[in-house]
Write an enzyme that holds these catalytic residues in place. Sequence first.
Site, PDB file in Angstrom:
ATOM      1  N   GLU A  44       0.776  -0.601   0.128  1.00  0.00           N
ATOM      2  CA  GLU A  44      -0.128   0.234   0.016  1.00  0.00           C
ATOM      3  C   GLU A  44       1.035   1.173   0.258  1.00  0.00           C
ATOM      4  O   GLU A  44       0.610   2.081   0.992  1.00  0.00           O
ATOM      5  CB  GLU A  44      -0.528   0.088   1.334  1.00  0.00           C
ATOM      6  CG  GLU A  44      -1.699  -0.996   1.017  1.00  0.00           C
ATOM      7  CD  GLU A  44      -3.138  -0.785   1.993  1.00  0.00           C
ATOM      8  OE1 GLU A  44      -2.804  -0.285   3.264  1.00  0.00           O
ATOM      9  OE2 GLU A  44      -4.329  -1.092   2.115  1.00  0.00           O
TER      10      GLU A  44
ATOM     11  N   GLU B 153      -6.042  -7.953  -1.564  1.00  0.00           N
ATOM     12  CA  GLU B 153      -6.408  -7.622  -0.583  1.00  0.00           C
ATOM     13  C   GLU B 153      -7.640  -7.574  -0.625  1.00  0.00           C
ATOM     14  O   GLU B 153      -8.317  -6.790  -1.672  1.00  0.00           O
ATOM     15  CB  GLU B 153      -6.200  -6.805   0.816  1.00  0.00           C
ATOM     16  CG  GLU B 153      -4.832  -6.832   1.450  1.00  0.00           C
ATOM     17  CD  GLU B 153      -3.813  -6.055   2.464  1.00  0.00           C
ATOM     18  OE1 GLU B 153      -4.247  -5.475   3.183  1.00  0.00           O
ATOM     19  OE2 GLU B 153      -3.001  -5.628   2.264  1.00  0.00           O
TER      20      GLU B 153
HETATM   21  C1  BG6 Z   1      -4.550  -2.947   4.772  1.00  0.00           C
HETATM   22  C2  BG6 Z   1      -3.020  -3.919   5.402  1.00  0.00           C
HETATM   23  O1  BG6 Z   1      -4.620  -1.526   4.710  1.00  0.00           O
HETATM   24  O2  BG6 Z   1      -5.709  -3.458   5.702  1.00  0.00           O
HETATM   25  C3  BG6 Z   1      -3.260  -4.828   6.483  1.00  0.00           C
HETATM   26  O3  BG6 Z   1      -2.292  -3.768   4.439  1.00  0.00           O
HETATM   27  C4  BG6 Z   1      -4.216  -4.931   7.085  1.00  0.00           C
HETATM   28  O4  BG6 Z   1      -1.924  -5.125   6.976  1.00  0.00           O
HETATM   29  C5  BG6 Z   1      -5.811  -4.763   6.507  1.00  0.00           C
HETATM   30  O5  BG6 Z   1      -4.314  -5.875   8.008  1.00  0.00           O
HETATM   31  C6  BG6 Z   1      -7.278  -4.414   6.739  1.00  0.00           C
HETATM   32  O6  BG6 Z   1      -6.667  -3.284   7.839  1.00  0.00           O
HETATM   33  P1  BG6 Z   1      -6.965  -3.143   9.180  1.00  0.00           P
HETATM   34  O7  BG6 Z   1      -7.032  -2.355  10.038  1.00  0.00           O
HETATM   35  O8  BG6 Z   1      -8.759  -3.896   9.597  1.00  0.00           O
HETATM   36  O9  BG6 Z   1      -6.570  -4.684   9.824  1.00  0.00           O
END
Ligand code: BG6
Length: 480
Positions: free
Chosen positions: A180, A371
């Site tokens: 990211e 993701e």
């Molecule tokens: C992304 C990151 O921002 O979102 C992850 O690459 C992160 O590391 C994921 O865990 C989900 O966000 P969160 O804050 O719910 O863990």
Amino acid sequence: MSHASVNPARGPFPEGFLWGGATAANQMEGEYAGGGKGLSIQDVMPKGITSPPTEGPTPDNLKQVGIDFYHRYAEDIALFAEMGFKVYRFSIAWSRIFPEGDNSEPNEEGLEFYDRVLDELEKHGIEPLVTLSHYETPLNLARTYGGWTNRKLIGFYERYCQVLFERFGSRVKYWLTFNEINSIIHEPFISGGIPIPRDELTEQDLYQAIHHELVASGRVTRMAHELMPAAKIGCMIVAHPVYPLTPSPDDVVQAMHTAHASYAFGDIHCRGIYPGYLLRHFRDNGIELEITDQDRDDLTNTVDFVSFSYYMSICESADATIAKGPGNLMGGVPNPTLEASEWGWQIDPQGLRVIINDYWERWQKPLFVVENGIGAKDVLVDVDGSLTVEDDYRIDYMNDHLVQVREAIADGAHVLGYTSWGCIDIVSAGTAQLSKRYGFIYVDRNDDGTGSLERYRKKSFDWYREVIASNGAILDGSAA
Ligand code: BG6
């Protein structure tokens, strides 16, 4: 969903589509000070991004133990294999390899741990997808050097990557340079190891840090291609389609500006030069970056594919008095047509189709959804004598998003694969909670640190196994 944008000729997912899951070292490994590992910025972020970093490690930091992947990796990878994963995205903890970031020699014990992880993946025929830097800058590089504001970080990162390419190059084909990368605009400490609060950081220093990361990404992309001719190197971007809140041209232009702030990272990674709108931003704001001829040459080493995270779309308004809502490191003006997760992240499966089309048309590079998922407060229940979670909400969320990936592929986009975020419950990056669960596998650990660390298959575990086994044919597109 209400909209009728259905492509009746939905095809199946392509042959060889890479189905899998994704995690990051700091959110799951534990053993934060063992195995020769040095401290990373995560070891002073016990509350994620919700409060400022602490001086040193504190016992309330759930990441110190994580889900103990460091010791349980074989069991976890076997569960991924049981779901039929074709690919597993994980990060290597930079400070496990170079404990202080600026050491002259790598930590052999750290390298051996990832040897063992790769052995397990190979045993199960799972392709590794490695993130080189996932919010894990060695703490010493942040505190002593000012993180990526310092040009020296380029050299430290290069040396780290070279060690990994030489050690694992014959076993790992897919690499991502920075997780990211565009999030640095909003969260300079977690993203760029910059120990200055965002509101005190000058635009000049912020963009110089961004420049250093982009140059580093170009340099290691070239190195990877030289050392590992078969390797595929990707950039990684937080994707959020930006919708104007109203049809007002003022809102449309504001949405364009916000979109540009993120596009810039993909434009540079894919085209090798700074886009005109960013150069204008520099001119308008008196930003003068130090850019050498060598830097310009390094930037021309463009990526092989573009990967991204997708959780939500955002709205933009020219009216600065409208409050922004919560979101994945950056929130937007809430969209009145969408519902949200328990953490206020708005749910928009069609946004995934929009962004895939957008990126594909813009860059014409293969895409990888690395993701996507929903954080929820799961409850463990006893069903016929087995403990599980009846997470139909997660199945619905993922089904609807995957249907839109299929739509985008039918639209003509080239999508390499999909790795759902947090395929096993891990510690949240944003809030550092364990109760914000994303996994197909429930891990018995609570926000107060109690729990047996036992693993349990959720209902979504079986569902995802069937999705993969059918190459997506069982997805329910009736609501698309
Ligand atoms: C992304 C990151 O921002 O979102 C992850 O690459 C992160 O590391 C994921 O865990 C989900 O966000 P969160 O804050 O719910 O863990």
